[in-house]
Motif scaffolding. Structure first.
Motif, PDB file in Angstrom:
ATOM      1  N   MET A   1     -14.484  29.459   1.071  1.00 25.56           N
ATOM      2  CA  MET A   1     -15.833  28.664   1.088  1.00 25.56           C
ATOM      3  C   MET A   1     -16.604  28.603   2.067  1.00 25.56           C
ATOM      4  O   MET A   1     -17.649  28.634   1.910  1.00 25.56           O
ATOM      5  CB  MET A   1     -15.230  27.085   0.718  1.00 25.56           C
ATOM      6  CG  MET A   1     -16.505  26.096   0.358  1.00 25.56           C
ATOM      7  SD  MET A   1     -17.221  26.733  -0.990  1.00 25.56           S
ATOM      8  CE  MET A   1     -18.304  25.299  -1.169  1.00 25.56           C
ATOM      9  N   THR A   2     -16.014  28.786   3.362  1.00 26.49           N
ATOM     10  CA  THR A   2     -16.759  28.758   4.594  1.00 26.49           C
ATOM     11  C   THR A   2     -17.577  29.970   4.631  1.00 26.49           C
ATOM     12  O   THR A   2     -18.710  30.031   4.946  1.00 26.49           O
ATOM     13  CB  THR A   2     -15.777  28.560   5.773  1.00 26.49           C
ATOM     14  OG1 THR A   2     -15.020  27.237   5.435  1.00 26.49           O
ATOM     15  CG2 THR A   2     -16.673  28.599   6.959  1.00 26.49           C
ATOM     16  N   GLU A   3     -16.856  31.079   4.251  1.00 24.99           N
ATOM     17  CA  GLU A   3     -17.422  32.461   4.110  1.00 24.99           C
ATOM     18  C   GLU A   3     -18.827  32.369   3.429  1.00 24.99           C
ATOM     19  O   GLU A   3     -19.922  33.244   4.046  1.00 24.99           O
ATOM     20  CB  GLU A   3     -16.786  33.384   3.842  1.00 24.99           C
ATOM     21  CG  GLU A   3     -17.389  34.857   3.498  1.00 24.99           C
ATOM     22  CD  GLU A   3     -16.432  36.029   2.712  1.00 24.99           C
ATOM     23  OE1 GLU A   3     -16.810  36.903   2.272  1.00 24.99           O
ATOM     24  OE2 GLU A   3     -15.011  35.706   2.835  1.00 24.99           O
ATOM     25  N   TYR A   4     -18.751  31.744   2.440  1.00 31.27           N
ATOM     26  CA  TYR A   4     -20.127  31.597   1.214  1.00 31.27           C
ATOM     27  C   TYR A   4     -21.072  30.851   2.138  1.00 31.27           C
ATOM     28  O   TYR A   4     -22.349  31.217   2.098  1.00 31.27           O
ATOM     29  CB  TYR A   4     -19.838  31.210   0.189  1.00 31.27           C
ATOM     30  CG  TYR A   4     -19.010  31.919  -0.932  1.00 31.27           C
ATOM     31  CD1 TYR A   4     -19.420  33.456  -1.196  1.00 31.27           C
ATOM     32  CD2 TYR A   4     -17.886  31.921  -1.230  1.00 31.27           C
ATOM     33  CE1 TYR A   4     -18.588  34.209  -1.905  1.00 31.27           C
ATOM     34  CE2 TYR A   4     -16.970  32.406  -1.875  1.00 31.27           C
ATOM     35  CZ  TYR A   4     -17.261  33.828  -2.363  1.00 31.27           C
ATOM     36  OH  TYR A   4     -16.487  34.475  -3.128  1.00 31.27           O
ATOM     37  N   ILE A   5     -20.690  29.762   2.813  1.00 36.88           N
ATOM     38  CA  ILE A   5     -21.621  29.007   3.560  1.00 36.88           C
ATOM     39  C   ILE A   5     -22.307  29.749   4.700  1.00 36.88           C
ATOM     40  O   ILE A   5     -23.664  29.818   4.984  1.00 36.88           O
ATOM     41  CB  ILE A   5     -21.209  27.710   3.892  1.00 36.88           C
ATOM     42  CG1 ILE A   5     -20.974  26.624   2.786  1.00 36.88           C
ATOM     43  CG2 ILE A   5     -22.171  26.872   4.944  1.00 36.88           C
ATOM     44  CD1 ILE A   5     -19.788  25.620   3.114  1.00 36.88           C
ATOM     45  N   VAL A   6     -21.437  30.545   5.528  1.00 41.79           N
ATOM     46  CA  VAL A   6     -22.122  31.335   6.433  1.00 41.79           C
ATOM     47  C   VAL A   6     -23.106  32.514   5.995  1.00 41.79           C
ATOM     48  O   VAL A   6     -24.121  32.798   6.440  1.00 41.79           O
ATOM     49  CB  VAL A   6     -20.858  31.814   7.183  1.00 41.79           C
ATOM     50  CG1 VAL A   6     -21.286  32.825   8.250  1.00 41.79           C
ATOM     51  CG2 VAL A   6     -19.987  30.871   8.033  1.00 41.79           C
ATOM     52  N   ARG A   7     -22.503  33.075   4.859  1.00 43.61           N
ATOM     53  CA  ARG A   7     -23.036  33.983   4.381  1.00 43.61           C
ATOM     54  C   ARG A   7     -24.797  33.540   3.845  1.00 43.61           C
ATOM     55  O   ARG A   7     -25.662  34.181   3.985  1.00 43.61           O
ATOM     56  CB  ARG A   7     -22.509  34.854   3.048  1.00 43.61           C
ATOM     57  CG  ARG A   7     -23.137  36.020   2.701  1.00 43.61           C
ATOM     58  CD  ARG A   7     -22.420  36.682   1.663  1.00 43.61           C
ATOM     59  NE  ARG A   7     -21.093  37.087   2.054  1.00 43.61           N
ATOM     60  CZ  ARG A   7     -20.438  38.239   1.608  1.00 43.61           C
ATOM     61  NH1 ARG A   7     -20.792  38.595   0.597  1.00 43.61           N
ATOM     62  NH2 ARG A   7     -19.319  38.384   1.942  1.00 43.61           N
ATOM     63  N   ILE A  47     -20.111  39.286   8.839  1.00 44.96           N
ATOM     64  CA  ILE A  47     -18.868  38.571   8.261  1.00 44.96           C
ATOM     65  C   ILE A  47     -17.765  39.552   8.434  1.00 44.96           C
ATOM     66  O   ILE A  47     -16.679  38.979   8.520  1.00 44.96           O
ATOM     67  CB  ILE A  47     -19.134  37.769   6.647  1.00 44.96           C
ATOM     68  CG1 ILE A  47     -19.863  36.605   6.863  1.00 44.96           C
ATOM     69  CG2 ILE A  47     -17.698  37.409   6.157  1.00 44.96           C
ATOM     70  CD1 ILE A  47     -20.485  36.312   5.614  1.00 44.96           C
ATOM     71  N   CYS A  50     -16.593  39.751  12.087  1.00 45.90           N
ATOM     72  CA  CYS A  50     -15.988  38.354  12.291  1.00 45.90           C
ATOM     73  C   CYS A  50     -14.529  38.457  11.864  1.00 45.90           C
ATOM     74  O   CYS A  50     -13.612  38.005  12.232  1.00 45.90           O
ATOM     75  CB  CYS A  50     -16.737  37.248  12.114  1.00 45.90           C
ATOM     76  SG  CYS A  50     -18.237  37.015  12.941  1.00 45.90           S
ATOM     77  N   GLN A  51     -14.321  38.623  10.425  1.00 50.65           N
ATOM     78  CA  GLN A  51     -13.266  38.395   9.841  1.00 50.65           C
ATOM     79  C   GLN A  51     -12.292  39.593   9.957  1.00 50.65           C
ATOM     80  O   GLN A  51     -10.973  39.587   9.757  1.00 50.65           O
ATOM     81  CB  GLN A  51     -13.428  38.182   8.478  1.00 50.65           C
ATOM     82  CG  GLN A  51     -13.903  36.943   8.217  1.00 50.65           C
ATOM     83  CD  GLN A  51     -13.914  36.399   6.793  1.00 50.65           C
ATOM     84  OE1 GLN A  51     -13.956  37.317   5.681  1.00 50.65           O
ATOM     85  NE2 GLN A  51     -14.106  35.122   6.427  1.00 50.65           N
TER      86      GLN A  51
END
Length: 115
Positions: A1-7, A47, A50-51
């Motif tokens: 979920m955090t990935e989508y917010i960051v994206r 992303i 980072c990941q």
């Protein structure tokens, strides 16, 4: 979920920057060109870095370049079929889609097939 917010946020910021760049440049048709694809690509690569590791991001960027080449080929073929060949839109699109698939999978296989 955090990935989508960051994206979402990175993409929004980069879209805004590219929209301002497109507004400054002439002709105004550049605004649409700079609007979507570069921002999504940069957010995705950010992303990925980072990941994962930079090697993974490099692989993703090569895949993006191959997709860009395939899309450019599709666009050129469909324009030639519509403008010079006087082919109707549906057959031109379907034929160009086959060309896009051939170019995309050809580049994918040349690149080692790992994406």
């Amino acid at each position: 979920m955090t990935e989508y917010i960051v994206r979402f946020f990175i993409g929004g910021v980069v879209v805004s920057v590219f929209a301002m760049l497109g507004d400054i440049l002439r002709p105004k048709s550049f605004a649409g060109l700079f609007g979507a694809a570069p921002s999504v690509a940069l957010a995705t690569l950010g992303i990925a870095i980072c990941q994962h590791d930079p090697g993974y991001a490099a692989l993703q960027s090569r895949t993006m370049v191959a997709g860009c080449i395939a899309l450019a080929t599709y666009s050129i073929v469909v324009c030639h079929l519509l403008m010079r060949g006087r082919v109707r839109a549906l057959p031109a699109t379907l034929l160009s889609f086959v060309v896009w698939l051939a170019v995309a999978f050809g580049l994918f296989s040349l690149g080692g097939g790992a994406a």
